[in-house]
Design an enzyme around this catalytic site. Structure first.
Site, PDB file in Angstrom:
ATOM      1  N   GLY A  11       0.788  -1.092   0.066  1.00 29.12           N
ATOM      2  CA  GLY A  11      -0.165  -0.011   0.049  1.00 29.12           C
ATOM      3  C   GLY A  11       0.757   1.387  -0.014  1.00 29.12           C
ATOM      4  O   GLY A  11       0.729   2.244   0.617  1.00 29.12           O
ATOM      5  N   SER A 108      -7.303   0.116  13.089  1.00 29.44           N
ATOM      6  CA  SER A 108      -8.146   1.439  13.249  1.00 29.44           C
ATOM      7  C   SER A 108      -8.728   1.521  14.714  1.00 29.44           C
ATOM      8  O   SER A 108      -9.137   0.495  15.393  1.00 29.44           O
ATOM      9  CB  SER A 108      -8.965   1.173  12.125  1.00 29.44           C
ATOM     10  OG  SER A 108     -10.146   2.357  12.486  1.00 29.44           O
ATOM     11  N   TYR A 137     -15.974  -2.719   7.921  1.00 24.28           N
ATOM     12  CA  TYR A 137     -14.488  -2.436   7.976  1.00 24.28           C
ATOM     13  C   TYR A 137     -13.927  -2.826   9.298  1.00 24.28           C
ATOM     14  O   TYR A 137     -12.732  -3.501   9.443  1.00 24.28           O
ATOM     15  CB  TYR A 137     -14.202  -0.805   7.870  1.00 24.28           C
ATOM     16  CG  TYR A 137     -12.982  -0.406   7.884  1.00 24.28           C
ATOM     17  CD1 TYR A 137     -11.958  -0.659   6.776  1.00 24.28           C
ATOM     18  CD2 TYR A 137     -12.415   0.419   9.043  1.00 24.28           C
ATOM     19  CE1 TYR A 137     -10.838  -0.168   6.840  1.00 24.28           C
ATOM     20  CE2 TYR A 137     -11.142   0.642   8.955  1.00 24.28           C
ATOM     21  CZ  TYR A 137     -10.242   0.647   7.919  1.00 24.28           C
ATOM     22  OH  TYR A 137      -8.962   0.922   8.071  1.00 24.28           O
ATOM     23  N   LYS A 141     -10.939  -5.609  10.069  1.00 25.51           N
ATOM     24  CA  LYS A 141      -9.673  -5.325  10.741  1.00 25.51           C
ATOM     25  C   LYS A 141      -9.555  -6.066  12.340  1.00 25.51           C
ATOM     26  O   LYS A 141      -8.375  -6.498  12.491  1.00 25.51           O
ATOM     27  CB  LYS A 141      -9.713  -3.709  11.410  1.00 25.51           C
ATOM     28  CG  LYS A 141      -9.518  -2.762  10.043  1.00 25.51           C
ATOM     29  CD  LYS A 141      -7.983  -2.798   9.315  1.00 25.51           C
ATOM     30  CE  LYS A 141      -7.790  -2.150   8.224  1.00 25.51           C
ATOM     31  NZ  LYS A 141      -6.468  -2.370   8.030  1.00 25.51           N
ATOM     32  N   ASN A 166      -7.849   8.507  14.039  1.00 24.48           N
ATOM     33  CA  ASN A 166      -8.200   9.046  12.891  1.00 24.48           C
ATOM     34  C   ASN A 166      -7.158   9.703  12.268  1.00 24.48           C
ATOM     35  O   ASN A 166      -6.261  10.667  12.993  1.00 24.48           O
ATOM     36  CB  ASN A 166      -9.176   9.987  12.759  1.00 24.48           C
ATOM     37  CG  ASN A 166     -10.627   9.348  12.859  1.00 24.48           C
ATOM     38  OD1 ASN A 166     -10.835   8.459  13.970  1.00 24.48           O
ATOM     39  ND2 ASN A 166     -11.752   9.925  12.486  1.00 24.48           N
ATOM     40  N   HIS A 180     -12.471  10.968   4.426  1.00 24.91           N
ATOM     41  CA  HIS A 180     -12.662  11.158   5.889  1.00 24.91           C
ATOM     42  C   HIS A 180     -12.817  12.834   6.145  1.00 24.91           C
ATOM     43  O   HIS A 180     -12.865  13.694   5.245  1.00 24.91           O
ATOM     44  CB  HIS A 180     -11.570  10.827   6.780  1.00 24.91           C
ATOM     45  CG  HIS A 180     -11.505   9.363   6.877  1.00 24.91           C
ATOM     46  ND1 HIS A 180     -10.589   8.408   5.998  1.00 24.91           N
ATOM     47  CD2 HIS A 180     -12.237   8.730   7.713  1.00 24.91           C
ATOM     48  CE1 HIS A 180     -10.890   7.300   6.469  1.00 24.91           C
ATOM     49  NE2 HIS A 180     -11.914   7.235   7.479  1.00 24.91           N
ATOM     50  N   ASP A 270     -23.807  11.361  12.330  1.00 27.01           N
ATOM     51  CA  ASP A 270     -22.560  11.552  13.311  1.00 27.01           C
ATOM     52  C   ASP A 270     -21.596  10.555  13.336  1.00 27.01           C
ATOM     53  O   ASP A 270     -20.321  11.095  13.714  1.00 27.01           O
ATOM     54  CB  ASP A 270     -23.121  11.992  14.705  1.00 27.01           C
ATOM     55  CG  ASP A 270     -23.632  13.439  14.589  1.00 27.01           C
ATOM     56  OD1 ASP A 270     -22.927  14.310  13.494  1.00 27.01           O
ATOM     57  OD2 ASP A 270     -24.237  13.893  15.724  1.00 27.01           O
TER      58      ASP A 270
END
Ligand code: GDP
Length: 313
Positions: A11, A108, A137, A141, A166, A180, A270
């Site tokens: 990546g 994450s 996701y 993970k 984040n 994001h 939210d």
């Protein structure tokens, strides 16, 4: 990791992978192995197998993933769970079978339960239900973490897992829908400033709290832990402070220099109310972040102007 060790960054064109390449270069590591997704599709097991059999990298940073913001996660759940399970399963298994000395998996902060205690300690993992907007996701993970731990337990494979909060920085995805919040807002404020608009729309209520880590700090932490940490226990990587989305939006407005109003679109989700990581384990391992939020936003905005906005003009 000495110079001369072969290091594969999976990546390497992404936000995290490109920052890890910069951090490795700063450390004098020149023998990097990389492949673009066109050269090597990490979702293809046979291709990954061939690559590892030929290259036999000693150290592997697994920074390849399908990632996206709240809208992308919520809209493409099948892609998020499939691509991430395939990529990490193929890479972790092939790395172990072809003799890698160590692998660093990047998870994450969304792996933690929606209502985890704040700041979130590592041992909150799997203690409650996940946030719905990104559970696909998150499940992938979590499977990646468990795979690293299983390979460590059964095979003695040195696979460490880091849970970044984040992230943001140069090389991010600035697409208004898929991104994001930080790149999303930078793009929106810049477009509004350029067009002379009166207002910019911020999604949700502005009340959720988020913690933000500049990606070069994460890359530095990943290299530090690759060099010094050998345990399957996960490690949170964050700054230990958070802001509301409204505070963040004000700061981005200031950095971009937009003078109009903010409007909140309450029809947009939210997401989780708060996501602040407990970083005491990381501190005890001798690492601290260097780049504050405003400084990081300025660097990211500069990068955006040079590479995205001016390039499109
Ligand atoms: P999350 O941390 O997984 O929820 O991911 P995001 O970074 O996509 O969103 C963080 C918060 O910022 C959520 O409460 C969003 O509703 C809010 N937000 C406000 N404006 C935007 C925007 O333009 N893009 C994105 N992605 N989020 C925004």
């Amino acid at each position: 990791m000495k110079d001369g060790a072969s290091v594969y960054v999976a990546g390497h064109r992404g936000l995290v992978g490109s920052a890890i390449c910069r951090a490795l270069a700063d450390r004098g590591i020149r023998s990097l192995v990389t492949r673009t997704s066109v050269e090597l599709d990490l979702r293809e097991q046979a291709a990954v197998e061939r690559f590892f059999a030929e290259q036999r990298p000693e150290y592997v940073f697994l920074a390849a993933a399908r990632v996206g913001g709240i809208y992308a996660n919520d809209t493409y759940p099948a892609d998020f769970i499939r691509d991430n399970l395939q990529i990490q399963t193929n890479v972790i298994d092939a790395a172990w079978r072809h003799g890698a000395r160590k692998l660093c998996f990047l998870g994450s902060s969304c792996i933690y339960p929606r209502m985890a205690p704040q700041p979130i300690p590592e041992d909150s993992l799997l203690t409650g239900p996940l946030e719905k907007t990104n559970e696909w996701y998150a499940i992938a993970k979590i499977a990646g973490i468990k795979m690293c731990q299983a390979y460590s337990k059964q095979h003695g494979f040195n696979a460490i897992s880091l849970m970044p909060t984040n992230l943001y920085g140069p090389g991010d995805n600035f697409d208004p829908l898929g991104s994001h919040v930080i790149p999303g807002l930078i793009g929106k404020f810049h477009a509004a400033k350029t067009a002379g608009d009166d207002a910019v729309t911020v999604w949700g209520t502005g009340t959720p709290r988020r913690e933000f880590l500049y990606v070069d700090d994460l890359a530095d932490a990943a290299c530090h832990l690759m060099e010094t940490y050998d345990s399957p226990e996960i490690v949170n990587v964050g700054v230990g402070e958070d802001v509301t989305i409204a505070e963040l939006a004000d700061l981005v407005r200031h950095v971009v220099g937009f003078e109009g109003r903010l409007e909140y679109d309450r029809s947009k989700p939210d997401g989780t109310p708060r996501k602040l990581l407990d970083v005491s384990r990381l501190k005890s391992l001798g690492w601290r972040p260097r780049v504050g939020l405003e400084d990081g936003l300025r660097r990211t905005y500069d990068w955006y102007v040079r590479h995205v906005a001016d390039a499109a003009a």
